[in-house]
Design an enzyme around this catalytic site. Structure first.
Site, PDB file in Angstrom:
ATOM      1  N   ILE A 217      -3.346  10.690  11.920  1.00  0.00           N
ATOM      2  CA  ILE A 217      -2.384  10.904  10.977  1.00  0.00           C
ATOM      3  C   ILE A 217      -3.156  11.459   9.670  1.00  0.00           C
ATOM      4  O   ILE A 217      -3.979  11.089   9.117  1.00  0.00           O
ATOM      5  CB  ILE A 217      -1.299   9.787  10.359  1.00  0.00           C
ATOM      6  CG1 ILE A 217      -0.837   8.762  11.592  1.00  0.00           C
ATOM      7  CG2 ILE A 217      -0.427  10.324   9.586  1.00  0.00           C
ATOM      8  CD1 ILE A 217      -0.049   9.660  12.733  1.00  0.00           C
TER       9      ILE A 217
ATOM     10  N   ASN B  13      -2.538  -7.122  -4.722  1.00  0.00           N
ATOM     11  CA  ASN B  13      -3.671  -7.294  -3.825  1.00  0.00           C
ATOM     12  C   ASN B  13      -3.389  -7.792  -2.620  1.00  0.00           C
ATOM     13  O   ASN B  13      -3.289  -9.223  -2.860  1.00  0.00           O
ATOM     14  CB  ASN B  13      -4.813  -7.711  -4.715  1.00  0.00           C
ATOM     15  CG  ASN B  13      -6.197  -7.922  -3.696  1.00  0.00           C
ATOM     16  OD1 ASN B  13      -5.784  -7.342  -2.188  1.00  0.00           O
ATOM     17  ND2 ASN B  13      -7.233  -8.371  -4.253  1.00  0.00           N
TER      18      ASN B  13
ATOM     19  N   ARG C 271       0.807   5.566  -1.970  1.00  0.00           N
ATOM     20  CA  ARG C 271       0.335   6.855  -1.287  1.00  0.00           C
ATOM     21  C   ARG C 271       0.229   6.982   0.122  1.00  0.00           C
ATOM     22  O   ARG C 271       0.414   5.949   0.760  1.00  0.00           O
ATOM     23  CB  ARG C 271      -0.991   7.599  -1.805  1.00  0.00           C
ATOM     24  CG  ARG C 271      -2.247   6.661  -1.496  1.00  0.00           C
ATOM     25  CD  ARG C 271      -3.312   7.345  -2.126  1.00  0.00           C
ATOM     26  NE  ARG C 271      -4.453   6.509  -2.215  1.00  0.00           N
ATOM     27  CZ  ARG C 271      -5.487   6.624  -1.503  1.00  0.00           C
ATOM     28  NH1 ARG C 271      -5.360   7.531  -0.379  1.00  0.00           N
ATOM     29  NH2 ARG C 271      -6.529   5.725  -1.063  1.00  0.00           N
TER      30      ARG C 271
ATOM     31  N   TYR D  66     -12.636  -2.381  11.817  1.00  0.00           N
ATOM     32  CA  TYR D  66     -11.324  -2.000  11.581  1.00  0.00           C
ATOM     33  C   TYR D  66     -10.388  -1.993  13.035  1.00  0.00           C
ATOM     34  O   TYR D  66      -9.258  -2.513  12.952  1.00  0.00           O
ATOM     35  CB  TYR D  66     -11.398  -0.405  11.350  1.00  0.00           C
ATOM     36  CG  TYR D  66      -9.977   0.397  11.103  1.00  0.00           C
ATOM     37  CD1 TYR D  66      -9.231   0.325  10.109  1.00  0.00           C
ATOM     38  CD2 TYR D  66      -9.415   1.278  12.227  1.00  0.00           C
ATOM     39  CE1 TYR D  66      -8.001   0.853   9.805  1.00  0.00           C
ATOM     40  CE2 TYR D  66      -8.071   1.801  11.893  1.00  0.00           C
ATOM     41  CZ  TYR D  66      -7.417   1.613  10.700  1.00  0.00           C
ATOM     42  OH  TYR D  66      -6.557   2.318  10.627  1.00  0.00           O
TER      43      TYR D  66
ATOM     44  N   SER E  25      -2.693   0.305  14.801  1.00  0.00           N
ATOM     45  CA  SER E  25      -3.498   1.894  15.054  1.00  0.00           C
ATOM     46  C   SER E  25      -3.875   1.793  16.464  1.00  0.00           C
ATOM     47  O   SER E  25      -3.910   0.886  17.358  1.00  0.00           O
ATOM     48  CB  SER E  25      -4.829   1.864  14.268  1.00  0.00           C
ATOM     49  OG  SER E  25      -5.669   2.765  14.635  1.00  0.00           O
TER      50      SER E  25
ATOM     51  N   GLY F  86       0.703  -1.262   0.013  1.00  0.00           N
ATOM     52  CA  GLY F  86       0.010  -0.015  -0.053  1.00  0.00           C
ATOM     53  C   GLY F  86       0.885   1.264   0.031  1.00  0.00           C
ATOM     54  O   GLY F  86       0.403   2.260   0.748  1.00  0.00           O
TER      55      GLY F  86
ATOM     56  N   LYS G  73      -7.098  -4.373  13.609  1.00  0.00           N
ATOM     57  CA  LYS G  73      -5.749  -3.779  13.892  1.00  0.00           C
ATOM     58  C   LYS G  73      -5.158  -4.346  15.210  1.00  0.00           C
ATOM     59  O   LYS G  73      -4.015  -4.505  15.647  1.00  0.00           O
ATOM     60  CB  LYS G  73      -5.853  -2.458  14.029  1.00  0.00           C
ATOM     61  CG  LYS G  73      -6.062  -1.567  12.847  1.00  0.00           C
ATOM     62  CD  LYS G  73      -4.910  -1.884  11.821  1.00  0.00           C
ATOM     63  CE  LYS G  73      -5.080  -0.898  10.490  1.00  0.00           C
ATOM     64  NZ  LYS G  73      -3.862  -1.218   9.680  1.00  0.00           N
TER      65      LYS G  73
ATOM     66  N   ASN H  26       1.424  -2.293   5.556  1.00  0.00           N
ATOM     67  CA  ASN H  26       0.903  -1.068   5.746  1.00  0.00           C
ATOM     68  C   ASN H  26      -0.438  -0.924   5.004  1.00  0.00           C
ATOM     69  O   ASN H  26      -1.403  -0.201   5.179  1.00  0.00           O
ATOM     70  CB  ASN H  26       2.004  -0.026   4.859  1.00  0.00           C
ATOM     71  CG  ASN H  26       1.224   1.324   4.877  1.00  0.00           C
ATOM     72  OD1 ASN H  26       1.085   1.911   5.884  1.00  0.00           O
ATOM     73  ND2 ASN H  26       0.635   1.581   3.789  1.00  0.00           N
TER      74      ASN H  26
ATOM     75  N   ALA I 176     -10.931  -4.186  15.232  1.00  0.00           N
ATOM     76  CA  ALA I 176     -10.662  -5.924  15.405  1.00  0.00           C
ATOM     77  C   ALA I 176      -9.293  -6.149  14.431  1.00  0.00           C
ATOM     78  O   ALA I 176      -8.572  -6.947  14.939  1.00  0.00           O
ATOM     79  CB  ALA I 176     -11.660  -6.451  15.058  1.00  0.00           C
TER      80      ALA I 176
HETATM   81  P1  NAP Z   1      -4.155   5.465   2.571  1.00  0.00           P
HETATM   82  O1  NAP Z   1      -3.867   7.184   2.357  1.00  0.00           O
HETATM   83  O2  NAP Z   1      -5.528   5.160   2.352  1.00  0.00           O
HETATM   84  O3  NAP Z   1      -3.346   4.547   1.828  1.00  0.00           O
HETATM   85  C1  NAP Z   1      -3.598   3.081   1.686  1.00  0.00           C
HETATM   86  C2  NAP Z   1      -2.973   2.539   0.606  1.00  0.00           C
HETATM   87  O4  NAP Z   1      -3.242   1.053   0.622  1.00  0.00           O
HETATM   88  C3  NAP Z   1      -3.733   3.022  -0.753  1.00  0.00           C
HETATM   89  O5  NAP Z   1      -2.434   3.208  -1.613  1.00  0.00           O
HETATM   90  C4  NAP Z   1      -4.597   2.053  -1.271  1.00  0.00           C
HETATM   91  O6  NAP Z   1      -4.752   1.743  -2.570  1.00  0.00           O
HETATM   92  C5  NAP Z   1      -3.609   0.799  -0.558  1.00  0.00           C
HETATM   93  N1  NAP Z   1      -4.556  -0.490  -0.882  1.00  0.00           N
HETATM   94  C6  NAP Z   1      -5.996  -0.626  -0.318  1.00  0.00           C
HETATM   95  N2  NAP Z   1      -6.201  -1.685  -0.600  1.00  0.00           N
HETATM   96  C7  NAP Z   1      -5.235  -2.596  -0.867  1.00  0.00           C
HETATM   97  C8  NAP Z   1      -4.842  -4.029  -1.306  1.00  0.00           C
HETATM   98  N3  NAP Z   1      -5.870  -4.846  -1.187  1.00  0.00           N
HETATM   99  N4  NAP Z   1      -3.615  -4.395  -1.461  1.00  0.00           N
HETATM  100  C9  NAP Z   1      -2.495  -3.371  -1.672  1.00  0.00           C
HETATM  101  N5  NAP Z   1      -2.849  -1.954  -1.291  1.00  0.00           N
HETATM  102  C10 NAP Z   1      -3.889  -1.727  -0.978  1.00  0.00           C
HETATM  103  O7  NAP Z   1      -4.024   5.023   4.106  1.00  0.00           O
HETATM  104  P2  NAP Z   1      -2.999   5.569   5.210  1.00  0.00           P
HETATM  105  O8  NAP Z   1      -3.603   6.695   5.839  1.00  0.00           O
HETATM  106  O9  NAP Z   1      -1.605   5.887   4.400  1.00  0.00           O
HETATM  107  O10 NAP Z   1      -2.851   4.338   6.116  1.00  0.00           O
HETATM  108  C11 NAP Z   1      -1.810   3.307   5.744  1.00  0.00           C
HETATM  109  C12 NAP Z   1      -2.145   2.470   6.880  1.00  0.00           C
HETATM  110  O11 NAP Z   1      -1.811   3.323   8.057  1.00  0.00           O
HETATM  111  C13 NAP Z   1      -3.180   1.608   7.242  1.00  0.00           C
HETATM  112  O12 NAP Z   1      -3.048   0.207   7.363  1.00  0.00           O
HETATM  113  C14 NAP Z   1      -4.063   2.427   8.165  1.00  0.00           C
HETATM  114  O13 NAP Z   1      -5.057   1.484   8.753  1.00  0.00           O
HETATM  115  C15 NAP Z   1      -2.724   2.851   9.092  1.00  0.00           C
HETATM  116  N6  NAP Z   1      -3.252   3.855   9.894  1.00  0.00           N
HETATM  117  C16 NAP Z   1      -3.681   5.019   9.571  1.00  0.00           C
HETATM  118  C17 NAP Z   1      -3.868   6.083  10.401  1.00  0.00           C
HETATM  119  C18 NAP Z   1      -4.330   7.643   9.831  1.00  0.00           C
HETATM  120  O14 NAP Z   1      -4.762   8.312  10.724  1.00  0.00           O
HETATM  121  N7  NAP Z   1      -4.154   7.759   8.507  1.00  0.00           N
HETATM  122  C19 NAP Z   1      -3.885   5.824  11.616  1.00  0.00           C
HETATM  123  C20 NAP Z   1      -3.791   4.525  12.340  1.00  0.00           C
HETATM  124  C21 NAP Z   1      -3.164   3.607  11.186  1.00  0.00           C
HETATM  125  P3  NAP Z   1      -6.096   2.757  -3.079  1.00  0.00           P
HETATM  126  O15 NAP Z   1      -5.627   4.197  -2.906  1.00  0.00           O
HETATM  127  O16 NAP Z   1      -5.804   2.434  -4.438  1.00  0.00           O
HETATM  128  O17 NAP Z   1      -7.073   2.156  -2.485  1.00  0.00           O
END
Ligand code: NAP
Length: 248
Positions: free
Chosen positions: A189, A64, A13, A156, A143, A10, A160, A91, A158
């Site tokens: 974040i 995927n 971005r 979500y 998370s 992932g 994490k 990630n 569960a």
């Molecule tokens: P994000 O901006 O939505 O980025 C997630 C990336 O994962 C996207 O590029 C997405 O692609 C890709 N993805 C989705 N489904 C996938 C799959 N089946 N296989 C491979 N790639 C896939 O999220 P983020 O905020 O950077 O979060 C990254 C991680 O941190 C996640 O695990 C999230 O749960 C965790 N996290 C985030 C926060 C926060 O506040 N942002 C807090 C705690 C934990 P598409 O864009 O094409 O869907």
């Protein structure tokens, strides 16, 4: 010094992209940008390559994480291209938020499949390679809600929390093979995942963060970078909280 190879799922971005850029800037790590969206993976790989470090290779893949065949194929291609894998960052993650009475089976299944099963599938492939190398670093992105819970996120949180069990059990299984397995638990974040939250929710969250600001993807990447380093060899089965004091 031998170059290392890191796969960040992932990573087209958001937090994953920042982790990939941070690894690349260390100068001795090649990057596998793997995301469900190949065009975005390619664009991010080009951005990383443009950092211009000598010897740096950034390779884009369509992955995927929830699909066993896709995971197996990407790991095969990584071995064909690089011949090794030193770092895996699980990630990739999604949210499908709503209260439990409105939550559909598919909301539960897609979140558990991508966030938890995805980490299982990728770790299983990585361990095959890392255990032969007798070296590896696996970092799972959990998370703060794994610890605190959050209304509207039973699926979500569960997934994490499940990642923490996976982290600790895998850490015990492979500690003697030079492989560490840890988690990073981000708080709020600033990424696309949180952009869409209503302003009222954001204001409430800000009030619960002692540091007084939302986190940046770089804050998470810094913690991941440390756990993925050679120097972190005596840390395994642990969690680093990156949440501005939101949960202590
Ligand atoms: P994000 O901006 O939505 O980025 C997630 C990336 O994962 C996207 O590029 C997405 O692609 C890709 N993805 C989705 N489904 C996938 C799959 N089946 N296989 C491979 N790639 C896939 O999220 P983020 O905020 O950077 O979060 C990254 C991680 O941190 C996640 O695990 C999230 O749960 C965790 N996290 C985030 C926060 C926060 O506040 N942002 C807090 C705690 C934990 P598409 O864009 O094409 O869907």
């Amino acid at each position: 010094m031998e170059r290392k190879v890191a796969l960040i799922t992932g990573s087209a971005r958001g937090i994953g992209k920042e982790i990939a850029l941070t690894f690349a800037k260390k100068g001795d790590i090649d990057i596998v940008v793997a995301d469900i969206n190949l065009d975005d993976s390619k664009a991010t790989a080009i951005e990383i390559q443009k950092l211009g470090f000598s010897g740096l290779v950034a390779e884009p893949f369509k992955l995927n994480v929830a699909d066993s065949a896709s995971v197996t194929e990407v790991f095969k291609q990584i071995m064909d291209k690089f011949g090794r894998l030193d770092i895996l960052v699980n990630n990739a993650g999604i949210t499908r938020d709503t209260i439990i009475l409105r939550m559909k089976d598919e909301d539960w299944e897609s979140v558990l499949d991508i966030n938890l099963k995805g980490a299982f599938l990728c770790s299983r492939e990585a361990i095959k390679i890392m255990s032969k190398q007798r070296y590896g670093r696996i970092v799972n992105i959990s998370s703060v809600v794994a610890f605190m819970g959050n209304a509207g996120q039973v699926n979500y949180s569960a997934s994490k929390a499940g990642l923490l069990g996976l982290t600790k059990s895998l850490a015990r299984e492979y500690a003697k093979r030079g492989i560490t397995v840890n988690a990073v638990a981000p708080g709020f974040i600033k990424t696309a995942m949180t952009d869409s939250l209503p302003d009222k929710v954001k204001e409430e969250m800000m009030g619960a963060i002692p540091v007084g600001r939302f986190g940046e993807a770089q804050d998470v990447a810094n913690a991941v970078s440390f756990l993925a380093s050679v120097e972190a060899e005596y840390i395994t089965g642990n969690v680093i909280h990156v949440n501005g004091g939101m949960y202590m």
